[in-house]
Design a protein around this motif. Structure first.
Motif, PDB file in Angstrom:
ATOM      1  N   CYS A 180       0.812  -1.224   0.000  1.00  0.00           N
ATOM      2  CA  CYS A 180       0.000   0.000   0.000  1.00  0.00           C
ATOM      3  C   CYS A 180       0.842   1.269   0.000  1.00  0.00           C
ATOM      4  CB  CYS A 180      -0.934   0.008   1.197  1.00  0.00           C
ATOM      5  SG  CYS A 180      -2.202  -1.274   1.171  1.00  0.00           S
ATOM      6  N   HIS A 181       2.002   1.222   0.661  1.00  0.00           N
ATOM      7  CA  HIS A 181       2.763   2.455   0.894  1.00  0.00           C
ATOM      8  C   HIS A 181       4.144   2.457   0.251  1.00  0.00           C
ATOM      9  CE1 HIS A 181      -0.246   3.763   3.852  1.00  0.00           C
ATOM     10  NE2 HIS A 181      -0.269   2.495   4.257  1.00  0.00           N
ATOM     11  N   GLY A 182       4.537   1.348  -0.349  1.00  0.00           N
ATOM     12  CA  GLY A 182       5.850   1.281  -0.969  1.00  0.00           C
ATOM     13  C   GLY A 182       6.923   0.798   0.003  1.00  0.00           C
ATOM     14  N   THR A 183       8.020   0.309  -0.566  1.00  0.00           N
ATOM     15  CA  THR A 183       9.132  -0.210   0.246  1.00  0.00           C
ATOM     16  C   THR A 183      10.279   0.778   0.249  1.00  0.00           C
ATOM     17  OG1 THR A 183       8.532  -2.501  -0.289  1.00  0.00           O
ATOM     18  CG2 THR A 183      10.767  -2.107   0.517  1.00  0.00           C
ATOM     19  N   PRO A 184      10.720   1.254   1.405  1.00  0.00           N
ATOM     20  CA  PRO A 184      11.848   2.199   1.459  1.00  0.00           C
ATOM     21  C   PRO A 184      13.112   1.573   0.865  1.00  0.00           C
ATOM     22  CG  PRO A 184      10.702   2.090   3.568  1.00  0.00           C
ATOM     23  CD  PRO A 184      10.158   0.967   2.738  1.00  0.00           C
ATOM     24  N   GLN A 185      13.832   2.359   0.098  1.00  0.00           N
ATOM     25  CA  GLN A 185      15.097   1.913  -0.481  1.00  0.00           C
ATOM     26  C   GLN A 185      16.292   2.548   0.213  1.00  0.00           C
ATOM     27  OE1 GLN A 185      15.023  -0.511  -2.866  1.00  0.00           O
ATOM     28  NE2 GLN A 185      12.812  -0.467  -2.409  1.00  0.00           N
ATOM     29  N   HIS A 186      16.035   3.604   0.976  1.00  0.00           N
ATOM     30  CA  HIS A 186      17.094   4.325   1.697  1.00  0.00           C
ATOM     31  C   HIS A 186      16.488   4.818   3.013  1.00  0.00           C
ATOM     32  CE1 HIS A 186      19.992   7.501   2.730  1.00  0.00           C
ATOM     33  NE2 HIS A 186      20.845   6.864   1.939  1.00  0.00           N
ATOM     34  N   PRO A 187      17.290   4.911   4.083  1.00  0.00           N
ATOM     35  CA  PRO A 187      16.740   5.399   5.366  1.00  0.00           C
ATOM     36  C   PRO A 187      15.977   6.713   5.250  1.00  0.00           C
ATOM     37  CG  PRO A 187      18.921   4.501   5.731  1.00  0.00           C
ATOM     38  CD  PRO A 187      18.701   4.472   4.246  1.00  0.00           C
ATOM     39  N   ARG A 188      16.396   7.592   4.331  1.00  0.00           N
ATOM     40  CA  ARG A 188      15.680   8.876   4.195  1.00  0.00           C
ATOM     41  C   ARG A 188      14.238   8.676   3.744  1.00  0.00           C
ATOM     42  NH1 ARG A 188      20.867  10.518   2.268  1.00  0.00           N
ATOM     43  NH2 ARG A 188      20.261   9.925   0.141  1.00  0.00           N
ATOM     44  N   ASP A 189      13.958   7.539   3.064  1.00  0.00           N
ATOM     45  CA  ASP A 189      12.589   7.275   2.608  1.00  0.00           C
ATOM     46  C   ASP A 189      11.632   7.039   3.776  1.00  0.00           C
ATOM     47  OD1 ASP A 189      13.630   7.410   0.068  1.00  0.00           O
ATOM     48  OD2 ASP A 189      13.776   5.231  -0.189  1.00  0.00           O
ATOM     49  N   LEU A 190      12.166   6.748   4.958  1.00  0.00           N
ATOM     50  CA  LEU A 190      11.313   6.487   6.122  1.00  0.00           C
ATOM     51  C   LEU A 190      10.513   7.711   6.532  1.00  0.00           C
ATOM     52  CD1 LEU A 190      13.845   4.411   8.250  1.00  0.00           C
ATOM     53  CD2 LEU A 190      11.775   3.534   7.166  1.00  0.00           C
ATOM     54  N   LYS A 191      10.963   8.893   6.128  1.00  0.00           N
ATOM     55  CA  LYS A 191      10.225  10.116   6.462  1.00  0.00           C
ATOM     56  C   LYS A 191       8.823  10.113   5.857  1.00  0.00           C
ATOM     57  CE  LYS A 191      14.379  13.014   6.854  1.00  0.00           C
ATOM     58  NZ  LYS A 191      15.076  14.220   6.325  1.00  0.00           N
ATOM     59  N   ARG A 261      11.508  -7.883   6.285  1.00  0.00           N
ATOM     60  CA  ARG A 261      12.523  -6.973   6.810  1.00  0.00           C
ATOM     61  C   ARG A 261      12.693  -5.787   5.865  1.00  0.00           C
ATOM     62  NH1 ARG A 261      18.652  -8.451   8.968  1.00  0.00           N
ATOM     63  NH2 ARG A 261      19.130  -6.325   9.701  1.00  0.00           N
ATOM     64  N   VAL A 262      12.743  -4.598   6.430  1.00  0.00           N
ATOM     65  CA  VAL A 262      12.888  -3.364   5.670  1.00  0.00           C
ATOM     66  C   VAL A 262      14.331  -2.866   5.781  1.00  0.00           C
ATOM     67  CG1 VAL A 262      12.127  -0.957   5.484  1.00  0.00           C
ATOM     68  CG2 VAL A 262      10.463  -2.764   6.014  1.00  0.00           C
ATOM     69  N   LEU A 263      14.883  -2.408   4.671  1.00  0.00           N
ATOM     70  CA  LEU A 263      16.278  -1.936   4.614  1.00  0.00           C
ATOM     71  C   LEU A 263      17.250  -2.976   5.186  1.00  0.00           C
ATOM     72  CD1 LEU A 263      15.720   1.767   5.783  1.00  0.00           C
ATOM     73  CD2 LEU A 263      16.069   0.950   3.444  1.00  0.00           C
ATOM     74  N   PRO A 264      17.211  -4.214   4.678  1.00  0.00           N
ATOM     75  CA  PRO A 264      18.061  -5.260   5.238  1.00  0.00           C
ATOM     76  C   PRO A 264      19.550  -5.039   5.021  1.00  0.00           C
ATOM     77  CG  PRO A 264      17.015  -6.020   3.216  1.00  0.00           C
ATOM     78  CD  PRO A 264      16.396  -4.694   3.545  1.00  0.00           C
ATOM     79  N   ASP A 265      19.916  -4.195   4.053  1.00  0.00           N
ATOM     80  CA  ASP A 265      21.332  -3.949   3.783  1.00  0.00           C
ATOM     81  C   ASP A 265      21.937  -2.914   4.716  1.00  0.00           C
ATOM     82  OD1 ASP A 265      21.207  -5.756   1.705  1.00  0.00           O
ATOM     83  OD2 ASP A 265      20.725  -4.224   0.207  1.00  0.00           O
ATOM     84  N   TRP A 266      21.110  -2.324   5.557  1.00  0.00           N
ATOM     85  CA  TRP A 266      21.591  -1.313   6.494  1.00  0.00           C
ATOM     86  C   TRP A 266      21.609  -1.886   7.909  1.00  0.00           C
ATOM     87  CZ3 TRP A 266      23.107   3.724   5.332  1.00  0.00           C
ATOM     88  CH2 TRP A 266      22.909   4.132   4.013  1.00  0.00           C
ATOM     89  N   SER A 267      22.614  -1.495   8.683  1.00  0.00           N
ATOM     90  CA  SER A 267      22.673  -1.866  10.094  1.00  0.00           C
ATOM     91  C   SER A 267      21.903  -0.831  10.897  1.00  0.00           C
ATOM     92  CB  SER A 267      24.135  -1.917  10.566  1.00  0.00           C
ATOM     93  OG  SER A 267      24.204  -2.109  11.968  1.00  0.00           O
TER      94      SER A 267
END
Length: 302
Positions: A180-191, A261-267
């Motif tokens: 419904c809302h899309g998958t974030p690709q970068h932490p900034r997308d969480l805004k 899991r969202v943003l799995p490539d980020w710690s």
């Protein structure tokens, strides 16, 4: 202090250790089959002989003074050494028995320790366990705890410990929410998303990430915040947003496909991430009831 005086004070030292363990004169008296007044006098004699105040008496409870902490550690060693001597002569039962009081963070207690407790209690029928689920800082001796589990780099001063398990945090959401809302690709997308966060302090809404030597910090927002991982898990499963969860909380839902899991490539970095240690007061003679619980937890969680 002469050797004769030291020997004469052994009983008072044992009483003092029991008072600290029980948390009160009346509690220690019950354990020893004595009276509160006799117990109080024994501690007073020890304080007079040592020339220092060991216990700070308030209307609500007893607290150890700074010198009392050191004296208690020595008295506890003395009592446990006596038990070890009795054990070597066959006079002391080495079967693990008695109550073990364990302080553990709320989420770790609920999702990590509690599932294993039925098996431990079946394996050791004479050992009782009292879990205190609490995230606040802890004074083991003052609060009468036998063991504590805390996330730390190393045991705090005055405590011994052994590492149990590594705890990591991650971001999760349901497939429905992401569709419904899309998958974030970068932490900034969480805004642009509804985020489910801890909510105890303003800093809890500032999520920190790292990848490839780079760090990113993002201030998130959302309609729901909760300081319990079980609640955040349930909120995520109800499609309310992207939740921050410890790995042990999210594991089953991830395996079942209920969460992604969202943003799995980020710690994802939080104060609740790191090595969980089991901590205990320094002693050369660990009681059997503590030894078997520590070994059991290391086997199950290590």
């Amino acid at each position: 202090m002469s050797t004769n005086q030291e020997v004469a004070l052994l009983a008072e030292m044992a009483v003092f250790a029991k008072v600290v363990e029980a948390g009160s004169f009346s509690g220690a008296a019950r354990l020893m089959g004595s009276t509160p007044s006799a117990t109080s006098r024994a501690v007073a004699r020890l304080e007079k002989a040592l020339g220092t105040r060991l216990l700070l008496r308030t209307t609500r409870k007893l607290r150890l003074s700074e010198s009392g902490r050191d004296v208690y550690a020595g008295c506890l060693d003395m009592v446990q050494a006596a038990q070890a001597v009795m054990a070597s002569a066959g006079s002391y039962d080495e079967v693990p028995r008695g109550q073990v009081r364990v302080s553990v963070p709320k989420a770790v207690g609920r999702f990590v320790l509690h599932p294993h407790m039925p098996e431990f209690l079946r394996r050791y029928p004479e050992v009782d366990v009292q879990l205190r689920l609490d995230d606040r800082p802890l004074d083991l001796i003052e609060e009468g705890m036998d063991l504590a589990i805390r996330i730390t780099d190393q045991p705090p001063p005055g405590l011994m410990g052994r590492p149990l398990l590594e705890i990591t945090h991650m971001l999760c959401a349901t497939p429905h929410y992401l569709e419904c809302h899309g998958t974030p690709q970068h932490p900034r997308d969480l805004k642009q998303h509804s985020c489910i966060y801890l909510g105890e302090a303003p800093a809890d809404a500032r999520w920190k990430f790292a990848r490839g030597g780079k760090s990113v910090s993002v201030t998130v927002q959302g309609r729901y915040a909760a300081n319990h991982t079980g609640v955040r898990l349930d909120a995520a499963l109800n499609h309310l947003g992207i939740a921050s969860l410890p790995d042990f909380t999210a594991r089953e839902s991830l395996q079942a496909g209920e969460l992604i899991r969202v943003l799995p490539d980020w710690s994802f970095r939080t104060n609740y991430s790191g090595q969980a240690w089991i901590l205990y007061p320094p002693t050369r003679h660990l009681p059997p009831k503590l030894r078997v619980l520590m070994t059991f937890l290391a086997e199950r969680l290590g």
